[in-house]
Design a protein around this motif. Structure first.
Motif, PDB file in Angstrom:
ATOM      1  N   LEU A 138     -10.854   6.744   0.885  1.00 26.87           N
ATOM      2  CA  LEU A 138      -9.825   5.795   0.463  1.00 26.87           C
ATOM      3  C   LEU A 138     -10.094   4.378   0.966  1.00 26.87           C
ATOM      4  CD1 LEU A 138      -6.735   8.073   1.148  1.00 26.87           C
ATOM      5  CD2 LEU A 138      -7.581   7.371  -1.103  1.00 26.87           C
ATOM      6  N   ASP A 139      -9.652   3.410   0.176  1.00 19.64           N
ATOM      7  CA  ASP A 139      -9.693   2.003   0.562  1.00 19.64           C
ATOM      8  C   ASP A 139      -8.487   1.722   1.467  1.00 19.64           C
ATOM      9  OD1 ASP A 139      -9.442  -0.769   0.741  1.00 19.64           O
ATOM     10  OD2 ASP A 139      -9.999  -1.117  -1.348  1.00 19.64           O
ATOM     11  N   PRO A 140      -8.712   1.313   2.715  1.00 22.86           N
ATOM     12  CA  PRO A 140      -7.587   1.100   3.634  1.00 22.86           C
ATOM     13  C   PRO A 140      -6.650  -0.023   3.224  1.00 22.86           C
ATOM     14  CG  PRO A 140      -9.637   0.312   4.599  1.00 22.86           C
ATOM     15  CD  PRO A 140     -10.020   1.065   3.367  1.00 22.86           C
ATOM     16  N   PRO A 142       0.820  -1.209   0.000  1.00 23.71           N
ATOM     17  CA  PRO A 142       0.000   0.000   0.000  1.00 23.71           C
ATOM     18  C   PRO A 142       0.861   1.269   0.000  1.00 23.71           C
ATOM     19  CG  PRO A 142       0.144  -0.886   2.214  1.00 23.71           C
ATOM     20  CD  PRO A 142       0.861  -1.857   1.316  1.00 23.71           C
ATOM     21  N   ILE A 143       0.186   2.381  -0.171  1.00 20.05           N
ATOM     22  CA  ILE A 143       0.789   3.706  -0.008  1.00 20.05           C
ATOM     23  C   ILE A 143       0.510   4.171   1.412  1.00 20.05           C
ATOM     24  CG2 ILE A 143       0.593   6.127  -0.717  1.00 20.05           C
ATOM     25  CD1 ILE A 143      -0.076   5.041  -3.533  1.00 20.05           C
ATOM     26  N   LEU A 144       1.450   4.892   2.002  1.00 21.06           N
ATOM     27  CA  LEU A 144       1.274   5.483   3.325  1.00 21.06           C
ATOM     28  C   LEU A 144       1.080   6.986   3.176  1.00 21.06           C
ATOM     29  CD1 LEU A 144       1.404   5.436   6.461  1.00 21.06           C
ATOM     30  CD2 LEU A 144       3.892   5.690   6.243  1.00 21.06           C
ATOM     31  N   ILE A 145      -0.009   7.502   3.737  1.00 21.10           N
ATOM     32  CA  ILE A 145      -0.200   8.952   3.861  1.00 21.10           C
ATOM     33  C   ILE A 145      -0.014   9.317   5.326  1.00 21.10           C
ATOM     34  CG2 ILE A 145      -1.781  10.895   3.659  1.00 21.10           C
ATOM     35  CD1 ILE A 145      -3.180   9.530   1.403  1.00 21.10           C
ATOM     36  N   LYS A 175       4.766  13.596 -11.075  1.00 19.73           N
ATOM     37  CA  LYS A 175       4.176  13.564 -12.414  1.00 19.73           C
ATOM     38  C   LYS A 175       2.791  12.927 -12.390  1.00 19.73           C
ATOM     39  CE  LYS A 175       5.028  11.950 -17.148  1.00 19.73           C
ATOM     40  NZ  LYS A 175       5.982  11.225 -18.041  1.00 19.73           N
ATOM     41  N   ALA A 176       2.658  11.826 -11.671  1.00 16.63           N
ATOM     42  CA  ALA A 176       1.368  11.142 -11.603  1.00 16.63           C
ATOM     43  C   ALA A 176       0.323  11.989 -10.875  1.00 16.63           C
ATOM     44  CB  ALA A 176       1.534   9.789 -10.910  1.00 16.63           C
ATOM     45  N   LEU A 177       0.732  12.638  -9.794  1.00 13.21           N
ATOM     46  CA  LEU A 177      -0.202  13.488  -9.056  1.00 13.21           C
ATOM     47  C   LEU A 177      -0.617  14.702  -9.884  1.00 13.21           C
ATOM     48  CD1 LEU A 177       1.394  13.316  -5.500  1.00 13.21           C
ATOM     49  CD2 LEU A 177      -0.872  12.452  -6.150  1.00 13.21           C
ATOM     50  N   ARG A 178       0.319  15.279 -10.622  1.00 14.53           N
ATOM     51  CA  ARG A 178      -0.014  16.420 -11.477  1.00 14.53           C
ATOM     52  C   ARG A 178      -1.014  16.022 -12.555  1.00 14.53           C
ATOM     53  NH1 ARG A 178       5.167  19.932 -13.248  1.00 14.53           N
ATOM     54  NH2 ARG A 178       3.465  21.234 -14.017  1.00 14.53           N
ATOM     55  N   ALA A 179      -0.848  14.833 -13.114  1.00 19.13           N
ATOM     56  CA  ALA A 179      -1.773  14.367 -14.137  1.00 19.13           C
ATOM     57  C   ALA A 179      -3.174  14.142 -13.557  1.00 19.13           C
ATOM     58  CB  ALA A 179      -1.252  13.078 -14.763  1.00 19.13           C
ATOM     59  N   ALA A 203      -7.872  13.019  -2.499  1.00 17.72           N
ATOM     60  CA  ALA A 203      -7.524  11.680  -2.009  1.00 17.72           C
ATOM     61  C   ALA A 203      -7.491  10.610  -3.105  1.00 17.72           C
ATOM     62  CB  ALA A 203      -8.474  11.270  -0.881  1.00 17.72           C
ATOM     63  N   PRO A 204      -8.475  10.554  -4.018  1.00 26.68           N
ATOM     64  CA  PRO A 204      -8.427   9.506  -5.037  1.00 26.68           C
ATOM     65  C   PRO A 204      -7.187   9.547  -5.915  1.00 26.68           C
ATOM     66  CG  PRO A 204     -10.636  10.425  -4.898  1.00 26.68           C
ATOM     67  CD  PRO A 204      -9.746  11.300  -4.057  1.00 26.68           C
ATOM     68  N   ALA A 205      -6.586  10.715  -6.068  1.00 25.81           N
ATOM     69  CA  ALA A 205      -5.368  10.811  -6.862  1.00 25.81           C
ATOM     70  C   ALA A 205      -4.230  10.019  -6.228  1.00 25.81           C
ATOM     71  CB  ALA A 205      -4.957  12.276  -7.034  1.00 25.81           C
ATOM     72  N   VAL A 206      -4.204   9.967  -4.901  1.00 24.83           N
ATOM     73  CA  VAL A 206      -3.173   9.174  -4.216  1.00 24.83           C
ATOM     74  C   VAL A 206      -3.416   7.692  -4.435  1.00 24.83           C
ATOM     75  CG1 VAL A 206      -2.136   8.646  -1.992  1.00 24.83           C
ATOM     76  CG2 VAL A 206      -2.818  10.995  -2.510  1.00 24.83           C
ATOM     77  N   ALA A 207      -4.674   7.283  -4.351  1.00 25.11           N
ATOM     78  CA  ALA A 207      -4.998   5.871  -4.538  1.00 25.11           C
ATOM     79  C   ALA A 207      -4.635   5.376  -5.939  1.00 25.11           C
ATOM     80  CB  ALA A 207      -6.485   5.644  -4.289  1.00 25.11           C
ATOM     81  N   ALA A 208      -4.601   6.287  -6.915  1.00 21.03           N
ATOM     82  CA  ALA A 208      -4.307   5.903  -8.285  1.00 21.03           C
ATOM     83  C   ALA A 208      -2.827   5.925  -8.624  1.00 21.03           C
ATOM     84  CB  ALA A 208      -5.053   6.836  -9.244  1.00 21.03           C
TER      85      ALA A 208
END
Length: 210
Positions: free
Chosen positions: A23-25, A5-8, A114-118, A203-208
C-alpha cells in the motif's frame, strides 16, 4: 484523489507489515493497536482523534467457521458482532441487547462492503464475530454456529474498531483472511502463511475504495 486517507487497524505488527508492503502510505495508513476489543477500541479512537480519515477498516487474520469460510480464504463482514458481550443464564447466553444495555451488533458501511465485494469477488461475505476468548473446543464452535447462522469468521478486534468508528462518525468495514477453522485448538494445523498471503493480496482492494 480523495483528500483524506483510509485507516486500516490491525491487532499485531505482522498483520500491519503484510498490508503496508502492498500500500501507498499516503493513501492508506496502517496501524497495529493491540489484541482484543478494548485495545482495538482505544487505539482506533486515539488514531481517529489525531487525524481525519475517510474510512476505517479492521483487518487481519481470523478463524473461519467450517463449511462457511475456507482456510486461506478472504472474508468480508456485513456486521461485526460482540458474540460474548452479555450474560450467562440457566437457559443459555443472553446478549447485551436482550438485557437492555445497548447493542452487540454493528453494521458495516454498505458502500464500503459493496466496493470491497466488487474488488474481491472470491471473498465470502457474512457476520464476523468478535470474541475476547477465541474458540478452542468443538462444543463452543457448535454453539456459536447455531447462535449465529450467518457468521463466517471470528476474531478479537472488529467490534471494538467498529465502536470507535461509530463514535467518530467514520464509515467502517472489516476484512479478514482465514488461517484456521474454529474449534479444537491445533496450532500445528494453522496455515498462517496462506492467510498472510491472502491479506497481502486483498490490500489493493482497500486502496481502491471510494
Amino acid at each position: 484523489m480523495n483528500a483524506y486517507p483510509i485507516l486500516i487497524v490491525t491487532a499485531v505488527a505482522a498483520e500491519a507489515d503484510a498490508l503496508r508492503a502492498e500500500l501507498d502510505p499516503d493513501l492508506v495508513v496502517v496501524e497495529a493497536v493491540g489484541v482484543g476489543p478494548a485495545a482495538a477500541a482505544a487505539g482506533t479512537a486515539r488514531l481517529l482523534a489525531a487525524r481525519t480519515y475517510r474510512a476505517v477498516i479492521s483487518a487481519g487474520i481470523a478463524g473461519g467457521f467450517p463449511g462457511r469460510a475456507a482456510v486461506g480464504g478472504t472474508v468480508l463482514a456485513t456486521r461485526s458482532i460482540a458474540a460474548d458481550l452479555g450474560a450467562e443464564t440457566p437457559d443459555g447466553f443472553l446478549p447485551v441487547d436482550e438485557l437492555g444495555f445497548g447493542s452487540s451488533v454493528l453494521d458495516c458501511d454498505p458502500v464500503l462492503v459493496k466496493a470491497l465485494r466488487a474488488a474481491l469477488p472470491g471473498a465470502v461475505t457474512g457476520d464476523v464475530l468478535t470474541l475476547s476468548t477465541v474458540t478452542g473446543t468443538a462444543a463452543t464452535a457448535d454453539r456459536l454456529a447455531a447462535r449465529f447462522p450467518q457468521a463466517v469468521a471470528e476474531a478479537m478486534e472488529g467490534y471494538g474498531v467498529a465502536c470507535a468508528a461509530a463514535g467518530a462518525g467514520v464509515p467502517f468495514a472489516e476484512l479478514r483472511t482465514v488461517s484456521n477453522p474454529i474449534g479444537p485448538r491445533d496450532r500445528a494445523a494453522w496455515r498462517l502463511a496462506d492467510a498472510f498471503a491472502a491479506l497481502r493480496a486483498a490490500a489493493p482492494a482497500v486502496a481502491a475504495l471510494p
